[in-house]
Design a protein around this motif. Structure first.
Motif, PDB file in Angstrom:
ATOM      1  N   ASN A  72       5.403   5.330  -9.027  1.00 14.67           N
ATOM      2  CA  ASN A  72       6.499   6.197  -8.627  1.00 14.67           C
ATOM      3  C   ASN A  72       6.064   6.795  -7.302  1.00 14.67           C
ATOM      4  O   ASN A  72       5.037   7.471  -7.220  1.00 14.67           O
ATOM      5  N   GLU A 105      13.000  -0.437  -7.835  1.00 19.41           N
ATOM      6  CA  GLU A 105      13.841  -0.522  -9.027  1.00 19.41           C
ATOM      7  C   GLU A 105      15.279  -0.108  -8.711  1.00 19.41           C
ATOM      8  O   GLU A 105      15.512   0.934  -8.103  1.00 19.41           O
ATOM      9  N   SER A 155       7.355  -1.624  -7.484  1.00 16.71           N
ATOM     10  CA  SER A 155       6.391  -2.576  -8.046  1.00 16.71           C
ATOM     11  C   SER A 155       5.853  -3.423  -6.908  1.00 16.71           C
ATOM     12  O   SER A 155       6.593  -3.817  -6.010  1.00 16.71           O
ATOM     13  N   ASN A 203      12.466   9.566  -4.113  1.00 21.84           N
ATOM     14  CA  ASN A 203      11.429   9.037  -4.998  1.00 21.84           C
ATOM     15  C   ASN A 203      11.978   7.770  -5.626  1.00 21.84           C
ATOM     16  O   ASN A 203      13.144   7.733  -6.037  1.00 21.84           O
ATOM     17  N   GLN A 239       2.848  -0.904 -10.843  1.00 24.76           N
ATOM     18  CA  GLN A 239       4.055  -0.073 -10.888  1.00 24.76           C
ATOM     19  C   GLN A 239       3.691   1.340 -10.461  1.00 24.76           C
ATOM     20  O   GLN A 239       2.717   1.903 -10.966  1.00 24.76           O
ATOM     21  N   ASN A 272      10.855   3.986  -7.976  1.00 21.79           N
ATOM     22  CA  ASN A 272       9.881   3.227  -8.748  1.00 21.79           C
ATOM     23  C   ASN A 272       9.643   1.929  -8.002  1.00 21.79           C
ATOM     24  O   ASN A 272      10.572   1.157  -7.769  1.00 21.79           O
TER      25      ASN A 272
END
Length: 160
Positions: free
Chosen positions: A7, A52, A101, A97, A5, A99
């Motif tokens: 950012n 995300e 994965s 920006n 994960q 998130n």
């Protein structure tokens, strides 16, 4: 397979004939950070990634490369052109920006880029599909099975 994960800054998305190239940047990572160190092992392979909140969901891509300099770590992913709908959803997140994965995929590079030749056909003006005359149809399969069952020269076992 564990997910990493991160950012990241989704820097850009660029399209060419066969693929979409996505570029992500990780800023402010310390030397030896475990999350980025794990990424070096994935470079050059097929990965599954997900942003995300993005409607594209989990997407397979070639992890083209990863480059680190004193200010950032840049990653490039390539998704195939047949993922057009996913590419449109991903584009909405470019310049932000996000998130992200990432995990390794079971798919090989060869499987990822394998072309499916499909079936050749023509569609006339009223929407009727015309296939080549030598193409087998489901009726041909059934006829062939019937002929095999009715073969007069087939040896048969006699039960007395």
């Amino acid at each position: 397979m564990s997910k990493t994960q991160l950012n990241v800054f989704f820097k850009m998305q660029q399209k060419d004939d066969k693929k979409e190239v996505l570029k992500f940047e990780i800023k402010g990572q310390e030397e030896g950070d475990e999350s980025t160190t794990a990424l070096y092992g994935l470079a050059g392979s097929i990965i599954l990634f997900e942003i995300e909140g993005c409607a594209a969901g989990e997407t397979s891509a070639e992890f083209m490369n990863i480059q680190r300099d004193s200010k950032k770590t840049a990653m490039k992913f390539a998704i195939k052109g047949d993922s057009e709908k996913k590419a449109q959803e991903l584009y909405k997140y470019a310049g932000r920006n996000v998130n992200l994965s990432i995990q390794q995929s079971q798919m090989s590079i060869e499987e990822f880029y394998e072309d499916d030749p499909g079936i050749e056909y023509q569609v006339d003006e009223n929407g009727t599909v015309e296939v080549p005359k030598d193409q087998m149809s489901i009726d041909d399969v059934e006829d062939h099975e019937d002929q095999e069952a009715a073969d007069p020269f087939e040896e048969k076992e006699l039960h007395l």
